[in-house]
Structure formats: C-alpha cells, structure tokens
Design a protein around this motif. Structure first.
Motif, short mmCIF file in Angstrom:
data_model
loop_
_atom_site.label_atom_id
_atom_site.label_comp_id
_atom_site.label_asym_id
_atom_site.label_seq_id
_atom_site.Cartn_x
_atom_site.Cartn_y
_atom_site.Cartn_z
N ALA A 513 0.82 -1.21 0.00
CA ALA A 513 0.00 0.00 0.00
C ALA A 513 0.85 1.26 0.00
O ALA A 513 0.44 2.29 -0.53
N GLY A 514 2.04 1.19 0.57
CA GLY A 514 2.90 2.36 0.63
C GLY A 514 3.91 2.44 -0.48
O GLY A 514 4.83 3.24 -0.41
N SER A 515 3.77 1.61 -1.52
CA SER A 515 4.75 1.63 -2.61
C SER A 515 4.68 2.95 -3.36
O SER A 515 3.68 3.66 -3.34
N ALA A 516 5.76 3.27 -4.07
CA ALA A 516 5.96 4.64 -4.55
C ALA A 516 5.85 4.82 -6.05
O ALA A 516 5.69 5.95 -6.52
N HIS A 517 5.97 3.74 -6.83
CA HIS A 517 6.02 3.92 -8.28
C HIS A 517 4.66 4.34 -8.81
O HIS A 517 3.66 3.64 -8.61
N PRO A 518 4.57 5.49 -9.48
CA PRO A 518 3.25 6.00 -9.89
C PRO A 518 2.61 5.27 -11.06
O PRO A 518 1.47 5.55 -11.41
N VAL A 576 -8.19 4.15 -7.53
CA VAL A 576 -7.92 5.00 -6.36
C VAL A 576 -6.54 4.67 -5.81
O VAL A 576 -5.73 5.57 -5.51
N GLU A 577 -6.26 3.40 -5.67
CA GLU A 577 -4.96 3.00 -5.14
C GLU A 577 -3.84 3.44 -6.08
O GLU A 577 -2.78 3.89 -5.64
N ALA A 578 -4.07 3.31 -7.38
CA ALA A 578 -3.06 3.73 -8.35
C ALA A 578 -2.80 5.23 -8.26
O ALA A 578 -1.65 5.69 -8.26
N ALA A 579 -3.88 6.02 -8.19
CA ALA A 579 -3.73 7.48 -8.13
C ALA A 579 -3.06 7.91 -6.83
O ALA A 579 -2.31 8.89 -6.80
N SER A 580 -3.29 7.17 -5.74
CA SER A 580 -2.67 7.56 -4.47
C SER A 580 -1.15 7.44 -4.54
O SER A 580 -0.44 8.15 -3.83
N LYS A 581 -0.64 6.56 -5.40
CA LYS A 581 0.81 6.38 -5.50
C LYS A 581 1.50 7.57 -6.18
O LYS A 581 2.72 7.69 -6.12
N VAL A 582 0.71 8.41 -6.82
CA VAL A 582 1.29 9.61 -7.43
C VAL A 582 1.70 10.59 -6.33
O VAL A 582 2.69 11.31 -6.46
N LEU A 583 0.93 10.62 -5.23
CA LEU A 583 1.29 11.46 -4.08
C LEU A 583 2.57 10.92 -3.45
O LEU A 583 2.62 9.74 -3.07
N PHE A 612 -4.25 14.36 -6.31
CA PHE A 612 -4.96 14.71 -5.06
C PHE A 612 -6.40 15.11 -5.37
O PHE A 612 -7.34 14.64 -4.71
N ASP A 613 -6.57 15.95 -6.36
CA ASP A 613 -7.93 16.40 -6.71
C ASP A 613 -8.80 15.23 -7.18
O ASP A 613 -9.99 15.17 -6.85
N ALA A 614 -8.21 14.32 -7.95
CA ALA A 614 -8.97 13.16 -8.42
C ALA A 614 -9.39 12.28 -7.24
O ALA A 614 -10.52 11.77 -7.19
N LEU A 615 -8.51 12.12 -6.27
CA LEU A 615 -8.83 11.32 -5.09
C LEU A 615 -9.92 11.97 -4.26
O LEU A 615 -10.86 11.29 -3.81
N ILE A 616 -9.81 13.27 -4.03
CA ILE A 616 -10.85 13.99 -3.28
C ILE A 616 -12.18 13.86 -3.99
O ILE A 616 -13.24 13.78 -3.36
N GLY A 617 -12.15 13.81 -5.33
CA GLY A 617 -13.38 13.68 -6.09
C GLY A 617 -14.13 12.39 -5.84
O GLY A 617 -15.33 12.29 -6.14
N GLN A 677 4.10 5.52 5.02
CA GLN A 677 5.30 5.65 4.18
C GLN A 677 5.13 6.74 3.13
O GLN A 677 6.08 7.45 2.80
N ARG A 678 3.90 6.88 2.65
CA ARG A 678 3.64 7.96 1.68
C ARG A 678 3.81 9.32 2.34
O ARG A 678 4.41 10.25 1.76
N ALA A 679 3.30 9.45 3.54
CA ALA A 679 3.45 10.71 4.28
C ALA A 679 4.92 11.02 4.53
O ALA A 679 5.35 12.18 4.41
N ALA A 680 5.70 10.00 4.85
CA ALA A 680 7.13 10.21 5.09
C ALA A 680 7.84 10.69 3.83
O ALA A 680 8.73 11.56 3.89
N ARG A 681 7.44 10.16 2.69
CA ARG A 681 8.08 10.61 1.44
C ARG A 681 7.68 12.05 1.12
O ARG A 681 8.50 12.83 0.59
N LEU A 682 6.44 12.41 1.41
CA LEU A 682 6.02 13.80 1.18
C LEU A 682 6.90 14.76 1.96
O LEU A 682 7.30 15.82 1.44
N VAL A 683 7.21 14.41 3.19
CA VAL A 683 8.08 15.26 4.00
C VAL A 683 9.50 15.27 3.44
O VAL A 683 10.11 16.33 3.25
N GLU A 684 10.02 14.08 3.17
CA GLU A 684 11.41 13.99 2.70
C GLU A 684 11.60 14.70 1.36
O GLU A 684 12.55 15.48 1.19
#
Length: 817
Positions: A513-518, A576-583, A612-617, A677-684
């Motif tokens: 779930a926390g993988s990074a490849h978009p 949804v899961e695929a789009a979340s990996k873009v973040l 992000f916008d697509a996910l919020i949608g 892990q996604r949140a950690a990458r956003l910070v890093e």
C-alpha cells in the motif's frame, strides 16, 4: 564357568543368527507374488499388506523430488488447491548398513569446480537434510528394496500446519484412514509417480474448513510424490538480468574468482532449441506443449486453449515456428505426471486466485513442468461485472450475449497470464500504462461510454500477446547460433527493449500500500492514473444513476440487486490505489550501470496535485450518494439468501446501509492518501525539493475540502459528516502509529491541534447536526490526547472482498501466487 561357556557354544552352533547379522532376503524372493511396475524406479504393490515397495538401483545418484496435491480442500482462503505443487528438491538415496536415507544436498551453497576437494569443502561447510530414513527390506548388491508406505502416508504437503496457521484447528495424519492410491501410482522411464489418500483427523475450530468438508473432523485429500530423472547436462543456463522480467535461480558459488560476484543468478525457463540455430525462423527440436484439463467445460476449454496459444506469437518473434502448442489432455494421461505441462480448471467454494507454478531444476533454473491452476469461479465474477454494466434483463427482450463475451475474453487473457508464469515470467505491473503491453499485468476490463451514453465492452480485454511479452521471450528463449557472443547478444536485446519503451516493474514495487512507483499497480489502466480515475468516476456516475432491477434475472429476489451493485459502486477502487501512489511518488527503473534509463525522478508537483484532486473527487457527497429510487429497491435479504462477504457491510442491522457502503469506499481512499510511508516521502521530498507538495500542504487541503467545506444537508450531509469523521480518524491514526517517523507524527499533531481550535470555534455557531459532528470530533481528539500511545480509533467498515478482480491474481496469482 565351563558349563556357561559350553552352553554359549551350543547356542552359537544351533542359532548362528543370534551372534551374527541376520541375512536379508534377496529382492526377487521378497517381491515374489507382488504386482510390479517397471520404470525409473521399479515399484511393487503388496495387496495383502497394503504396502508399496520401491527398488533402488541408483544409490548415490541425484534426482528430482516433487510432492503435490492432486485433490485439494476447496477453499481459496485456505489455499490448498487441487494441482498445487510443493518445492522441487534435488535428492538422492544413500545406504548405511541396513538403513537407507533420502537426503537433500544443499543447493544454495556450491563450488562449481572440477576440484573434488573444493566441492567437498563447501558440502561439509553447510548442513544437508535427511528427508526420510528407511530400513532395507532386501539387498542384492547395489540394489536395495525399501518400504515407501510410511513415507507416502504422512502429511507431506503440510496441511495440518496450514490449517493450524489459518485458525482452522489442530490436525494430524490418521494412518487408519489413509492408504496408497493405486490409480495414480505409476512408473515411467524417466519418472516414478506415487500417490496416497491421506486423512487428517483433528478438532475443527474455523469456519472455512467446516464449509468445504462433509465432516470437518476428518479432512481427506490425496498427496502425490514424483521421483524424476535429472535433466541431462546439455541445458545451458541463461544469465539473469533484473530488466528481463524472469524469475531466477540463485546460489552462492565458492569457486568463483574474487573479482567476480559470488552469487550466481540464472533465469528460469523451459529448454527450447531450434532445429537450425542459424535460420532466422526454425522449428523447435522439441516444442513446448501444454495440456488443458478435460474437466474444463465449453466454451471455457476453447477459451483456455486460445488464450494460452497466444504465446506462440512471442516465440515466433524469437525465431521459432510452431514451438509453443496447446492441446487437450489425452484420456489416459495423469495431470500430475511430470511429462505434462498442465492447465487445470480448479473448483473452490468461493472465488479466488489463479496460479502459475513450475517444477524447476534447482541446479540450473530449467523448467521441467508448468502447472497452471485457474479458479473456475473467476468467469462468473466477470459475468457479474458485465451484468451491472449492461443491465440486460428487460421484460420481453432477449438477453444480451455481452456478458458471456466479456467473461470468455477474460479467461483467454487469464490463461495467457498464468502460462506466462510457467514460462518463467514475473508480473509486469507497469505494462498497463503502455497500451496494455503485457498479459503479465493484472487487467481491469476496459469499459468506455459511447456518445449516446451506452456502455461499450468491445475492447474489454486484449486478444493477443503483448509487446513486452515478446521482448521478454526473445531474451529468455532465443537460440543463438554457434560462435555467437551470447553476453553481447543478450545485452543488445535488452538495449532494443528499452529503446522500444518497454519497462518492467514487478510485485515488490507494486503490491504494498505504501509503494511509490506512480505507474506500477494491480488492476489499473490508462497512461495517467489521475486522468483514468476521473474517467472512471464519470462512467461510474452514469452506471449508478441508471442502475435498477434490470441488472438481475427474472424471478431473482430484489435484494440480490446489491450483489451486482457492489462492483459498480466500487468500480474505481483499484484506480484509487493507483492514483494515491502519485502522491509522494517516485519514478524509477531497474536500471543497471550505463544503460541510459532514468534511475529515479520525483513526480512533478502539478501531477501530484492533479492526483490529489482526483482522489478527493471520490469522497464528495455527490460521488458517494446513491439514488433514492435505487436504495428503495434493496430490501433486507430473504430466507435462503444470507449476507456474504461479497456484500456491503452494514451498521443498520438487516437493512441495506447506503452510508455504510459509502464509508467503506471513502475510508479506503483516505487510508491510501495518508499511508505512513507515503506521508514520510512527502516530508522527505519537499525537504530536498521545495517545489514538492509536502505533507503540511496536503493535510491543509484535505481538511479544507472535508471539515471546512460548506456542509451539505439531508442524506448528502450525513455522507459529508461521515467523511469528516474518517478524515479525523486517519489523521489521529497517522499521529499515533509507530509506522510513521517522528517528523510525520509531529506534523499530524500540529494539524490536529489547529483543527481542534477551528472545530471549537465552529461549534459555537453550527446547527444541530453539524454541531454534533464537531463535538464528536473534539471528543475523539481529547481521547487521543489523554493517551496517544493507546489510542485506538473505531474501525471503519471494510470494503467487500476485492482481489482477485471479480468485483473488481496475486495474492493472484499467485505465482503466479
């Protein structure tokens, strides 16, 4: 004293066996009157005692041993299916006095050397395993007779361990309810096959085992054992490359010079050679032939043959003519016989994964037998998807054939996919973003809207092998002419593969779930994950707005509308899961030095905000709401139609719960967006590049579009408040979890504190329903603040079961789990 000596002397004369080793009868005498089968190992069946004896005439000679499960338990959850293979082992029989051991040498550590002392030094450095010990029943020179019955009558497949691990109870093999199974006990020139009916007796404790057995206290299956002659030494292993897409066989070679890698890696593949290696196109010396289970009904059987046969296109690209063939299994053939590559049609009580596995020589990576297991309920799930999309059951009108066409198209693709694993190939989860370049991806049906608003399923699944698949087979199976520099030729193949834009990304970079490849994901489609999610939401809105009883058969209970509604309402779940990996995403490849590939590249900020916008949608009240006319048509389940895990969870008792359905969808979106892990990458990533979004900005925007957004009223207002609560729950979870680093948790704490102050001020002027929502949120924050380490938010409703896509492999495929 003299009397004692005389007595002993008399005893020695009268009973010489009392003071000497008892003579063992010869094999011919011991087997007289027994039923003999000649083959790789000769076997003898003793009808009177129910014993199976084996004649060993190959002491100290290595061979392959595979155990398998020709008849299974029948539950996807338990994973003990008909046709399931165990590990392939290199073993040998050795004799010590009147004992015979079946020993497994350690293939993970070797010295590939002509120096016997060097080889022995490695053999003695690492443990081996004696799998079983036998007593010699008869000995004739180098020939030994042993009783195989205890070896065959054990729980060789580890069912007892598996059932205990899955919480089904404690089980052990019961010899009184077990016996040799003669119909599948056969001996052939290159292999000896033995089988036993095994009953495991125990104390059942789980629901699953009770659902698939007549009496859960006694679980009876069959276990098979294959002794197989090692392949000859004419097979040439091919070097593994992480870009090639192949599974590998690895071992440490301690004879390796110090300037070379000590770990040797070779791809797994079948042996295939051209009759004329110099010819651009040639027939094979011996083609690869796969056989389809005779138990597969039509039109399934024809679909499996056609889909599996697609691989011949790839072998043609590698320079072969008719080198890959698919046939129906002959009447007299045993599916577990090592000589047959099998495509089996496997039944279970519930839908589940399909698999592609292999018997592979652990020494070289040569595939000896491919074994495909296809779940028979998969086509019904795809049929269900099509029913929801087409809604074909109109009074007085003929039923469309679109559902059957889609299900059969998926079976063709599934057969090709699982056979691909048995040819040695990994999943390639980036292929779906490149014009469906590989059947080794997990494909959702490609569904589009026509200009008149009707559903188009004409291009739901591919009808041929993919461009990536051809390049992979060219790497793995090209037969180079004598004198070719193979290393250079393989490098050129990979260079051309990259030049054509073909990229390979496998399971480890796609499943978590926390993988990074978009671009690497299961069941996704489209070049851009966010664009495809937006497209699917438009299609979903159209389908749900017109959804009705036309989705179910005449005379079907109205409550069964929910069964068809589930995959329609959640048709976007994997996107949804695929789009979340873009973040917080990172583009990367399995680059090797100087191959010209992009090694790593952060996803541009604009692309992340679009995702992000697509996910919020997907979590707005408008996206989550169901039409009132549809809700009113779904009553509680009638007698004979109990609720199942395929349906939405409910917080309203027996009645259909539209807010609960929305909760399961929205909580999934939010959990992906705020995955630790996604949140950690956003910070890093923002710390390294200030143009990146960063976690603070993402949380600010999320809170602004949930809690701080204008509040709806009525049914949609309840949906919005539910999303508000889920957002806070995910934020509190992120602040509490030890899976997140301190910088992430500190930012989450900051946003919780800011939100608390806002919520308090907003509650002073809010209306009753919104004020209740705000006060509940404040109570949750207070509970968290009292003891953050012990904070456990209430669990959100789970989505109905998803993978394997039916409502939407791992684990399909299992690999090919």
């Amino acid at each position: 004293m003299k009397k004692l000596y005389s007595l002993l002397l008399l005893l020695a004369v009268a009973w010489p066996g009392a003071f000497a080793q008892q003579k063992v009868d010869g094999i011919d005498a011991k087997t007289q009157g027994l039923t003999k089968q000649q083959g790789y190992f000769n076997t003898f069946w003793d009808e009177k005692t129910g014993r199976l004896l084996l004649e060993i005439n190959k002491l100290n000679q290595e061979f392959l041993y595979v155990e398998s499960l020709p008849s299974g338990v029948g539950s996807n959850d338990l994973g003990l299916d008909r046709g399931q293979l165990g590990d392939t082992k290199v073993v040998k029989f050795i004799k010590s006095g009147h004992k015979v051991f079946l020993i497994q040498p350690n293939q993970d550590y070797r010295a590939v050397s002509n120096n016997a002392d060097e080889r022995r030094s490695v053999e003695e450095a690492f443990a081996q395993s004696i799998i079983w010990g036998f007593k010699a029943e008869a000995i004739d020179g180098d020939r030994v007779l042993i009783d195989m019955t205890p070896f065959l009558m054990r729980d060789s497949h580890g069912l007892g361990t598996s059932l205990t691990r899955s919480g089904q109870g404690a089980y052990r093999a019961d010899e009184t309810r077990s016996a040799i199974y003669l119909p599948n006990t056969k001996s052939f020139p290159l292999n000896t096959e033995m089988e036993a009916t095994i009953t495991l007796a125990g104390s059942p404790a789980g629901r699953e085992i009770g659902s698939v057995t007549p009496d859960a206290a006694f679980v009876t299956v069959r276990m098979h054992h294959s002794f197989i002659q090692l392949p000859d030494n004419q097979y040439k292993p091919r070097v593994f490359d992480p870009r090639s897409g192949f599974f590998s066989t690895d071992y440490m070679d301690f004879a390796t010079p110090i300037d070379q890698p000590i770990v040797k890696r070779f791809i797994n593949r079948h042996r295939l050679e051209k009759k004329d290696p110099k010819a651009a196109v040639s027939e094979a010396v011996e083609p690869i032939v796969y056989y389809v289970d005779r138990g597969a009904p039509e039109p399934v059987r024809s679909a499996l043959i056609e889909g599996a046969s697609w691989w011949n296109q790839a072998f043609e690209a590698a320079g072969y003519k008719n080198a890959f063939q698919v046939k129906v299994l002959p009447d007299d053939a045993d599916p577990m016989d090592i000589r047959y590559n099998m495509i089996q049609w496997v039944h279970r009580s519930t839908r589940g994964w399909s698999y592609g596995s292999s018997v592979t020589d652990p020494r070289t990576g040569e595939i000896i037998k491919g074994q495909v297991s296809l779940g028979s309920l998969r086509d019904r799930q795809d049929f269900l998807i099509a029913e929801g999309l087409v809604q074909p059951y109109e009074d007085g009108k003929p039923v469309s054939d679109k559902m059957l066409k889609l299900a059969i198209a998926r079976l063709r693709q599934l057969a090709a996919h699982e056979v691909g694993h048995t040819l040695g190939l990994y999943h390639n989860y980036v292929a779906s973003t490149n014009k469906r370049a590989s059947v080794m991806d997990y494909p959702p049906p490609t569904v589009t809207l026509k200009a008149d608003g009707t559903i188009d399923l004409s291009d739901a699944y591919t009808a041929e092998i993919g461009s990536w698949d051809k390049r992979a087979i060219i790497y793995g199976y090209t037969d180079f002419a004598a004198g070719t520099d193979e290393a250079k030729a393989l490098k050129n193949i990979l260079t051309e593969t990259l030049k054509q834009g073909e990229v390979f990304i496998a399971d480890a970079d796609s499943r978590p779930a926390g993988s990074a490849h978009p671009k690497a994901h299961l069941w996704d489609s489209g070049v851009d994950a966010a664009d495809e999610l937006n497209r699917l939401m438009v299609l979903r809105k159209r389908v749900i707005s017109t959804f009705s009883e036309k989705s179910i058969h005449e005379n079907a209970p109205m409550a069964t509308i929910e069964e068809v509604l589930v995959p329609m309402y959640l048709i976007h779940r994997y996107q949804v899961e695929a789009a979340s990996k873009v973040l917080g995403g990172l583009y990367y490849t399995y680059a090797v030095k100087n191959d010209g590939q992009t090694i790593t590249r952060m996803v541009p900020a604009a692309q992340q905000w679009k995702a992000f916008d697509a996910l919020i949608g997907t979590i707005t009240p408008d996206a989550l709401a169901l039409p009132e006319t549809l809700i009113a048509k779904i009553p509680p389940r009638p007698v004979g139609y109990p609720r199942t895990r395929e349906l939405f969870k409910s917080r309203t008792g027996l009645t259909f719960d539209p807010i609960g359905a929305a909760e399961s969808a929205a909580s999934t979106t939010l959990s992906f967006m705020l995955q630790p892990q996604r949140a950690a990458r956003l910070v890093e990533y923002q710390s390294r590049d200030n143009t990146q979004p960063g976690l603070i900005a993402v949380l600010d925007k999320l809170i602004a579009q949930t809690w701080k957004a204008p509040q709806a009223v009525g049914y949609k207002g309840e949906l919005q408040r539910m999303v508000n609560n889920l957002t806070l729950k995910q934020l509190l979870t992120l602040a509490a979890t030890t899976q997140a680093p301190e910088n992430v948790r500190s930012i989450a704490l900051l946003k919780i504190d800011e939100l608390k102050k806002w919520m308090y001020n907003a509650s002073l002027t809010a209306g009753a329903m919104n004020k209740a929502n705000l006060l509940y949120g404040l109570s949750q924050i207070k509970q968290f603040e009292n003891d953050p380490d012990k904070f456990q938010p209430a669990k959100s409703l789970d989505m109905p079961d998803g993978s394997p896509i039916g409502m939407g492999d791992e684990l399909e495929c299992g690999v090919g789990r």
